[in-house]
Every structure is written in C-alpha cells, then in structure tokens.
Scaffold this motif. Sequence first.
Motif, short mmCIF file in Angstrom:
data_model
loop_
_atom_site.label_atom_id
_atom_site.label_comp_id
_atom_site.label_asym_id
_atom_site.label_seq_id
_atom_site.Cartn_x
_atom_site.Cartn_y
_atom_site.Cartn_z
N LEU A 80 0.81 -1.23 0.00
CA LEU A 80 0.00 0.00 0.00
C LEU A 80 0.84 1.28 0.00
N PRO A 81 1.94 1.36 0.80
CA PRO A 81 2.74 2.59 0.75
C PRO A 81 3.28 2.88 -0.65
N PHE A 82 3.70 1.84 -1.36
CA PHE A 82 4.18 2.04 -2.73
C PHE A 82 3.06 2.54 -3.63
N LEU A 83 1.87 1.96 -3.52
CA LEU A 83 0.75 2.39 -4.35
C LEU A 83 0.37 3.84 -4.05
N MET A 84 0.46 4.23 -2.77
CA MET A 84 0.13 5.61 -2.40
C MET A 84 1.14 6.58 -2.99
N ARG A 85 2.40 6.18 -3.05
CA ARG A 85 3.40 7.06 -3.64
C ARG A 85 3.27 7.11 -5.16
N GLN A 86 2.94 5.98 -5.75
CA GLN A 86 2.89 5.89 -7.21
C GLN A 86 1.64 6.55 -7.78
N ASN A 87 0.48 6.27 -7.21
CA ASN A 87 -0.79 6.77 -7.76
C ASN A 87 -1.77 6.99 -6.62
N PRO A 88 -1.60 8.07 -5.85
CA PRO A 88 -2.45 8.26 -4.66
C PRO A 88 -3.93 8.41 -4.98
N ALA A 119 -0.03 -5.52 8.00
CA ALA A 119 -0.96 -4.40 7.95
C ALA A 119 -0.51 -3.26 8.87
N ALA A 120 -0.03 -3.59 10.08
CA ALA A 120 0.41 -2.56 11.02
C ALA A 120 1.59 -1.78 10.46
N VAL A 121 2.56 -2.49 9.90
CA VAL A 121 3.74 -1.83 9.33
C VAL A 121 3.36 -0.97 8.14
N SER A 122 2.44 -1.47 7.32
CA SER A 122 2.00 -0.73 6.13
C SER A 122 1.30 0.56 6.53
N PHE A 123 0.40 0.47 7.50
CA PHE A 123 -0.30 1.68 7.97
C PHE A 123 0.68 2.70 8.53
N LEU A 124 1.62 2.21 9.35
CA LEU A 124 2.59 3.11 9.98
C LEU A 124 3.41 3.84 8.93
N THR A 125 3.81 3.12 7.89
CA THR A 125 4.59 3.74 6.81
C THR A 125 3.78 4.84 6.12
N ILE A 126 2.51 4.57 5.84
CA ILE A 126 1.65 5.56 5.18
C ILE A 126 1.49 6.79 6.06
N LEU A 127 1.30 6.59 7.36
CA LEU A 127 1.14 7.72 8.28
C LEU A 127 2.41 8.56 8.35
N GLN A 128 3.56 7.90 8.43
CA GLN A 128 4.82 8.63 8.53
C GLN A 128 5.15 9.39 7.26
N GLU A 129 4.76 8.84 6.12
CA GLU A 129 5.03 9.50 4.84
C GLU A 129 3.98 10.56 4.50
N GLU A 130 2.88 10.61 5.31
CA GLU A 130 1.80 11.58 5.08
C GLU A 130 1.31 11.52 3.63
N SER A 131 1.04 10.29 3.18
CA SER A 131 0.62 10.09 1.80
C SER A 131 -0.84 10.45 1.56
N MET A 132 -1.61 10.59 2.65
CA MET A 132 -3.02 10.94 2.49
C MET A 132 -3.41 11.92 3.59
N SER A 140 -10.21 5.67 7.19
CA SER A 140 -9.83 4.39 6.60
C SER A 140 -9.20 3.42 7.60
N PHE A 141 -8.43 3.95 8.55
CA PHE A 141 -7.58 3.08 9.35
C PHE A 141 -7.88 3.07 10.85
N LEU A 142 -8.39 4.16 11.40
CA LEU A 142 -8.40 4.31 12.85
C LEU A 142 -9.17 3.20 13.55
N GLN A 143 -10.36 2.90 13.07
CA GLN A 143 -11.16 1.86 13.73
C GLN A 143 -10.48 0.50 13.65
N VAL A 144 -9.82 0.25 12.53
CA VAL A 144 -9.11 -1.03 12.38
C VAL A 144 -7.97 -1.12 13.40
N ILE A 145 -7.26 -0.01 13.56
CA ILE A 145 -6.15 0.01 14.52
C ILE A 145 -6.67 -0.21 15.94
N LEU A 146 -7.71 0.52 16.32
CA LEU A 146 -8.25 0.40 17.67
C LEU A 146 -8.77 -1.00 17.95
#
Length: 650
Positions: A80-88, A119-132, A140-146
Amino acid sequence: MHPPPPDAGVAMDFGQNSLFGYMEDLQELTIIERPVRRSLKTPEEIERLTVDEDLSDIDRAVYLLSAGQDVQGASVIANLPFLMRQNPTETLRRVLPKVRVSWYEEVLHVASVEMQLTAAVSFLTILQEESMSVHTCAHSFLQVILLHLEHRDTGVSNAWLETLLSAVELLPKETLRHEILNPLVSKAQLSQTVQSRLVSCKILGKITNKFDAHSIKREILPLVKSLCQDVEYEVRSCMCRQLENIAQGIGAELTKNVVLPELIELSRDESGSVRLAAFETLVNMLDMFDTDDRSQTILPLVKSFCEKSFKADESILISLSFHLGKLCHGLYGIFTPDQHLRFLEFYKKLCTLGLQQENGHNESQIPSQIVEQEKKYTSVRKNCAYNFPAMIVFVDPKNFHMELYSTFFCLCHDPEVPVRHTIAICFYEVSKLLNSGVHLIHKELITLLQDESLEVLDALINHLPEILELMSTGGENSVQENKFSSVPDLIPALTAAEQRAAASLKWRTHEKLLQKYTCLPHIISSDQIYYRFLQRMFTIMMTNNVLPVQRAAARTLCIFLRYNRKQEQRHEVIQKLIEQLGQGKSYWNRLRFLDTCEFIIEIFSRSFFCKYFFLPVIELTHDPVANVSCLLMDFSVGFITRCTDSRAIV
C-alpha cells in the motif's frame, strides 16, 4: 496432492513484480521472525493464484483483494505505501474501499500474525510519509487500529499500538476525543484485562499534550490516578513511566499538586519495578520542580533510594548508577556540604562494587547466581564510568586529584572490558574538564593505549588527536611548554598500540589508528616521527593485505613528509617511494605508488609533484600489468582535471 507443472512457477513468482516485491522484505520489517511454511499447490490452486500480467498495479490490487486469497491480499496490504506514492488518487478511489470492506472487515480479524504485522507496518509507513489527508487516514484506518490493540499476540498488539501512537501526532483534537479518549474511560477500568489497561496507560501518556489544561484536569487526570493505584504492578509501573509526558502537558502547578504526590506514593510501592519506574521518572522530571520541591521532597527520596539500594533493593543499583549524572545536575546547589560528601562517597563505592572483599560472594551462592551478580556489578561500574565527567563537575575540576583521581585510576584498570571501554570513551571529556590539570591523567592515557582489548583502544582513538593536543599543551588555555616531552612513554605506547591492531583481525581499528596518527607532527618532533613511525608506514604499505589500511598508511606517510623540515630526510623518503613502490617488482607496490601520488597531489603543491613524482608516474604508462595501466588512466584524468581548474602543468 499433485506437484505443480513445470511452468507453474511463473504464476507464483511475485518477486520480480513491483506490486509483490515488497513481501520479500517483510521479515526484515517485522519484529518477530517466523518460519515460512511452504507447500505444493494443486493445478486448481495455481489457476486461482494466477494473475494477468497485463493488469496495472492498481487493477491487480483490486483484483487480488476481490479474490479473497489471504497471501495475495496480504501482499497488497504490504504494498500500500508504494501504491500511495505511485498513484495516490486511484489508490484512494479504488483500492482503499476494497481494503476497508473486503479485507479488514472480513479477513483481518481472523488473519495470521504475519498478516497482522504486515498491515500494522504498512499503515505506519503511510502515516509517517503523510501520503493521504488526516481525515482519510482516520476514516480508513483508525477503527481497524483500535480494534486490534488487544490482540492475543504481544508482538501484534505492540505493532498496532505503535501505529496508533504515531497517528496521535496527526489526528485533530475532536477525533482524539471521540475516537480514542472517550473509549479509554471504559478500557482503563479494573474490569478490563491487564493488557487493555496497559494500552490505556501508553495512550494517555501520548494524547495528554493534545488537550488544554482544563480538559486534562477534568477527563484525563482521574484516569491517571486510577491507573497509578491499579491492583496490578505492571499497570502501576507503566502509568508511572507516562507521568513525565503527562506533566509536560499539564504545567508546573498541576504537576506539583497531582503528579508529584503520585510519584512519592509509587516510590514506596511494594513492587521493585514500580519503585524503579518512580525513581527514573523523578530523575527525568527534576528540571520541572522548583528548588523547594527538590530540596524538601526529591532529595530525601534520592537519599532513601541510595541507602536501600545496598541493603534491600539491589535491583535499583544499575538504574541509580546510570542516572547519577542527571542527579548531580538536577540537584546541584541543593546539597549541604555533608550531603555532598556522602553522595560522593556513595559514587566511589559504586565504582568499586564487586571488586572489594566486602562485596564478595557468599559461600551459599550457586555459580549461576554468582555470574548474574557479577554482570550486575559490571553494569554498575560501567555506568559510573559513563558518569565520570559529570562527577568532575560535581566536585570541581580543581579538586580532582584529591577527590576523584584514585577512582579514575580504578576505572582505567578495571578487570572488565566494558568498564574500561566506557572510560576510554569519556577520556576526552575528562581531559577537557581538567584543562590545565590534564597532566594528572598522563599515566592513564598510556595505560589505555596499552590495553589488551582492542575495543578499549578503538574507543580511545576516536578523539586521540584532541587528547594529545591537550596533553602536549597542558590544557586549552595554557602556555605551550616542553611540547614534545610532556607525555612520558607516549611514543612506545603508540607504536605498541599500532602493532597490536596490525596483529589482530580488526583492520578497521588499525585503519582508524593510522588515520589518527596524522596528528603526530603537531605533538612530537620531526626526528621522532622519522625514526619511529616513517619506516613503519613503508612496511604497512608493502606488506599489509588490507587495501584501506595500506591507503591509510600512505596518506599518513605523506602527512609526515609534509611536515618534515630536514631536506636530507625528505629526499630519502621520496627516493624510497620511487624505488620501492614506483619501480618495485610487485605490481601491487606500483598500485600503491599511484595511490600515494594521489595523496601527494592532495597535500602538496602541483609543482612539488611535478618536480619529484611526475616522471616516475609517466614511466608506468608502459607497465605490463593491466590493473596498473587502468589505475594510471584514472589517476591521469583526475590530475588533469585538477590542473585545468587553475593553471596548466609547467
């Protein structure tokens, strides 16, 4: 089950595809390594796993999420992080809805540990890169994380918690209040599991500074008090370690009235781990308390910790020894003369813990207990060595010889390598603090240079030029006198250190030491360098088998040559370079000659190079060894470039 057909590997070979290549590195991203289970696939299973190669990454991700295959779906999540960088845009419009509906709601809650971590690592990467956007992340993610913070696997739970704590920094206050803080009220109750309450402690420590003081006092502090008084010691300890973060969010007044009383109570807890957490939190918060609090409340607690550590609570010794520097700084000016002396004596006792007869082992102790106790004592002495510069400030450098020299001597001669390694790291700081009194530790410098452990030597030589400069001048502000004889036995110690490094397999230490020797022209005389070090550099260049070491020796030799003012000695060195290297029988020596010429051009003028080395270099154009010719060509290009930058060769 039948083996797959010969061409079945094409369908499963995801490693070359940009979408699935991310999965190959998944094990390196996760904290826990787990075995990969391999099994043969039937033709029907292979058919289901086969993907059209003409699909784009987005189309392939959507197809795989719709197909419901766990492994392939997990690979999409990992990517997912790669897809967000390539075509958000397309990822947000087409992939994330599938992720949220088809994957998380139907699969993730029963997924394997590996998929959860993915999934946890993927979400964390997206959050740190501020891709969205923050809103999209929360939606998209908060309820899943909780939902997965209390997973039965500790590694998975910690991974999701780390993701959530990173998200806290980005989420708006209202989202934090409604989605995180409000549920904490029930999650922090005694009726909940221990894991739930532990998670609540860590979240409280993170979100406190996101709210105003009124909200903290009304909504957060009651939860904090409740968790500080929890029936489980793990929860009390965890909440205690979060009090520092909470104090930073509530201000000095509430810290004094609410947090400090809790810390005092926790410091008297029946559990050693809770008392340890309270002590370390108090030390970290010293700057937040005023003088009265430090003298009337904190100092008595520290005194109590010091007294009990030797009698009934040895578990705190390691932490206490590690935080001595912070204590000295935070309580500076609070000690009475008598308290100052007692604290200093306590430090000295820690520095020799385990070495004196009274700290010996009891006859009733079994060998395993003795080993563990010795490890603990070594850690304490190592921490004391780490804090030695702070203790010099504590006693004042002018009192070093009377108060701390004997302790410094013991640390430099400690039987354990970690202790000597640590004091070697601190040696430069000690030298700077002593300034004009640096001559007091000349013998200890020689001792550490001659240490049998290369780890100690490696730590010492990081700042060897600065240390030797202070030694030779007698301090930063001293008048330079008797420059070349200020450190007795320095030259034998330096040569012995180099020989030990050369005889070992740790060539990086040897290389570093040779690089540091470039400071010697500023420390010792030209004659001493010529007779004790120059020939050794030649020997290393011609006999050592490690290229970086040879190059380090070549550069150091050029520095020695640069600062040599005796014409006869300079000519002799130049002739040796030409005859033994440039015209040597071994092609390896001729290669080193070209390396040396590079350093000559770097350190000397171009006219110097042309006068002595240009013709010997030209003679190598007809060298029969291809490696020499190739290196000569690279050298020539670099030399011409340097010359054309300013003026032509004359």
